[in-house]
Write an enzyme that holds these catalytic residues in place. Structure first.
Site, PDB file in Angstrom:
ATOM      1  N   ASP A 270       0.813  -1.217   0.000  1.00 60.90           N
ATOM      2  CA  ASP A 270       0.000   0.000   0.000  1.00 60.90           C
ATOM      3  C   ASP A 270       0.848   1.269   0.000  1.00 60.90           C
ATOM      4  O   ASP A 270       2.060   1.227   0.204  1.00 60.90           O
ATOM      5  CB  ASP A 270      -0.963   0.006   1.198  1.00 60.90           C
ATOM      6  CG  ASP A 270      -0.322  -0.495   2.491  1.00 60.90           C
ATOM      7  OD1 ASP A 270       0.921  -0.515   2.571  1.00 60.90           O
ATOM      8  OD2 ASP A 270      -1.063  -0.857   3.416  1.00 60.90           O
TER       9      ASP A 270
ATOM     10  N   ASN B 187      -7.395  -2.738  14.445  1.00 66.63           N
ATOM     11  CA  ASN B 187      -8.792  -3.076  14.114  1.00 66.63           C
ATOM     12  C   ASN B 187      -8.907  -4.303  13.204  1.00 66.63           C
ATOM     13  O   ASN B 187      -9.960  -4.574  12.647  1.00 66.63           O
ATOM     14  CB  ASN B 187      -9.473  -1.871  13.444  1.00 66.63           C
ATOM     15  CG  ASN B 187      -8.824  -1.487  12.118  1.00 66.63           C
ATOM     16  OD1 ASN B 187      -7.867  -2.140  11.673  1.00 66.63           O
ATOM     17  ND2 ASN B 187      -9.332  -0.451  11.477  1.00 66.63           N
TER      18      ASN B 187
ATOM     19  N   HIS C 141      -7.174  -4.766  10.362  1.00 66.64           N
ATOM     20  CA  HIS C 141      -6.932  -4.570   8.923  1.00 66.64           C
ATOM     21  C   HIS C 141      -5.646  -5.252   8.477  1.00 66.64           C
ATOM     22  O   HIS C 141      -4.724  -5.450   9.260  1.00 66.64           O
ATOM     23  CB  HIS C 141      -6.974  -3.080   8.524  1.00 66.64           C
ATOM     24  CG  HIS C 141      -5.798  -2.253   8.916  1.00 66.64           C
ATOM     25  ND1 HIS C 141      -5.909  -0.894   9.172  1.00 66.64           N
ATOM     26  CD2 HIS C 141      -4.480  -2.528   9.079  1.00 66.64           C
ATOM     27  CE1 HIS C 141      -4.721  -0.404   9.463  1.00 66.64           C
ATOM     28  NE2 HIS C 141      -3.839  -1.371   9.425  1.00 66.64           N
TER      29      HIS C 141
ATOM     30  N   GLU D  67      -9.810  -2.005   5.546  1.00 67.59           N
ATOM     31  CA  GLU D  67     -10.411  -1.754   6.851  1.00 67.59           C
ATOM     32  C   GLU D  67     -11.628  -2.664   7.057  1.00 67.59           C
ATOM     33  O   GLU D  67     -12.140  -3.268   6.092  1.00 67.59           O
ATOM     34  CB  GLU D  67     -10.845  -0.279   6.926  1.00 67.59           C
ATOM     35  CG  GLU D  67      -9.704   0.731   6.732  1.00 67.59           C
ATOM     36  CD  GLU D  67      -8.810   0.896   7.972  1.00 67.59           C
ATOM     37  OE1 GLU D  67      -8.594  -0.073   8.717  1.00 67.59           O
ATOM     38  OE2 GLU D  67      -8.319   2.021   8.187  1.00 67.59           O
TER      39      GLU D  67
HETATM   40  C1  F6R Z   1       1.468  -1.327   6.113  1.00 61.49           C
HETATM   41  C2  F6R Z   1       0.178  -1.990   6.218  1.00 61.49           C
HETATM   42  C3  F6R Z   1      -0.584  -2.007   7.496  1.00 61.49           C
HETATM   43  C4  F6R Z   1       0.281  -2.273   8.722  1.00 61.49           C
HETATM   44  C5  F6R Z   1      -0.564  -2.274   9.976  1.00 61.49           C
HETATM   45  C6  F6R Z   1       0.265  -2.463  11.225  1.00 61.49           C
HETATM   46  O1  F6R Z   1       2.014  -1.461   4.832  1.00 61.49           O
HETATM   47  O2  F6R Z   1      -0.278  -2.489   5.254  1.00 61.49           O
HETATM   48  O3  F6R Z   1      -1.584  -3.000   7.416  1.00 61.49           O
HETATM   49  O4  F6R Z   1       0.934  -3.503   8.583  1.00 61.49           O
HETATM   50  O5  F6R Z   1      -1.281  -1.067  10.085  1.00 61.49           O
HETATM   51  O6  F6R Z   1       1.089  -1.363  11.408  1.00 61.49           O
HETATM   52  P1  F6R Z   1       2.164  -1.336  12.588  1.00 61.49           P
HETATM   53  O7  F6R Z   1       3.155  -2.393  12.272  1.00 61.49           O
HETATM   54  O8  F6R Z   1       2.763   0.053  12.512  1.00 61.49           O
HETATM   55  O9  F6R Z   1       1.432  -1.599  13.850  1.00 61.49           O
END
Ligand code: F6R
Length: 243
Positions: free
Chosen positions: A67, A135, A137, A142
């Protein structure tokens, strides 16, 4: 699904790095799906260290990121393009031509998202790394996202914007509210999936995922439909599991 529980973040990062290094050595032309975020920092640190000590080569590896934020110029200090270059690509021998990150700053975002989806259809991902949102995701898919979703422009929830504002110190107002993300069906096409979760903030989502039903309310639960998933948790993320 294989669930590995290790003591702490360092052990999690090392265990994840060992899996990626083994896959890269086994297939020097691996198509590697990558994630950003705090969880991945330790892992990229280990991969860089390993490259310097053991010369593990990324010369013919292709990298596809999950992403990118919408609206920030590619080289802005808070893009995922920069995150990946600063923390990984610039420190190992990736060829820039082999690095693919969704375009979040084009005038034709939709068209670019479709092109990215086609790119990962044409170059099937062998191993996809995932982090986990508080959450539930994965990527920026989401809660409520269809399991049929493909790479597209997505809206971030208020909660995700708030959680991610820690990466915009002093500039919290700059956190975009949209991103381009691989969809759930895009992620599920990967041959192998490696999900990492660290810390107590992820514990509830991990319990709901491992012990609860498959539901679009918890995007990560889609992984239960995939034949080859490894989950690495540290003790804090695993603390609410019943066994
Ligand atoms: C990032 C992504 C997100 C993160 C997730 C966890 O490329 O796709 O899904 O992996 O938000 O983020 P952290 O590791 O910062 O808790």
């Amino acid at each position: 699904m294989k669930v590995i529980i290790v003591k702490n973040y360092h052990e999690l990062s090392k265990a994840a790095a060992d899996i990626i290094i083994e896959a890269v050595k086994l297939n020097p032309k691996l198509n590697l799906g990558l994630a950003t975020g705090g969880t991945t920092l330790g892992l990229y640190g280990y991969l860089v260290k390993d490259h310097k000590i053991n010369n593990t080569s990324y010369k013919d590896i292709k990298a596809f990121n999950l992403d990118e934020y919408v609206g920030l110029p590619k080289n802005h200090e808070y893009t995922y393009y920069r995150f990946m270059h600063d923390n990984f690509f610039n420190h190992v021998n990736f060829k820039e031509d082999n690095v693919y990150i969704p375009d979040g700053h084009s005038l034709n975002l939709k068209e670019k998202a479709l092109e990215f989806e086609q790119l990962i259809i044409d170059n099937p991902i062998d191993l996809q790394l995932l982090g986990l949102g508080v959450n539930g995701h994965i990527g920026f898919n989401e809660p409520g996202t269809s399991f049929e979703s493909k790479t597209d422009i997505v809206s971030l929830t208020k909660e995700t914007i708030k959680v991610n504002s820690r990466f915009f110190p002093g500039h919290e107002e700059l956190v975009p509210n949209k991103a381009v993300s691989m969809g759930i069906s895009s992620i599920l096409r990967a041959k192998k999936i490696l999900l990492l979760a660290s810390g107590e903030k992820k514990a509830q989502a991990i319990r709901d995922f491992i012990e609860g039903p498959i539901t679009t309310d918890l995007p990560v639960s889609c992984l239960k439909t995939h034949p080859d998933v490894t989950v690495i948790l540290d003790e804090e993320a695993a603390q609410l599991l019943s066994k």
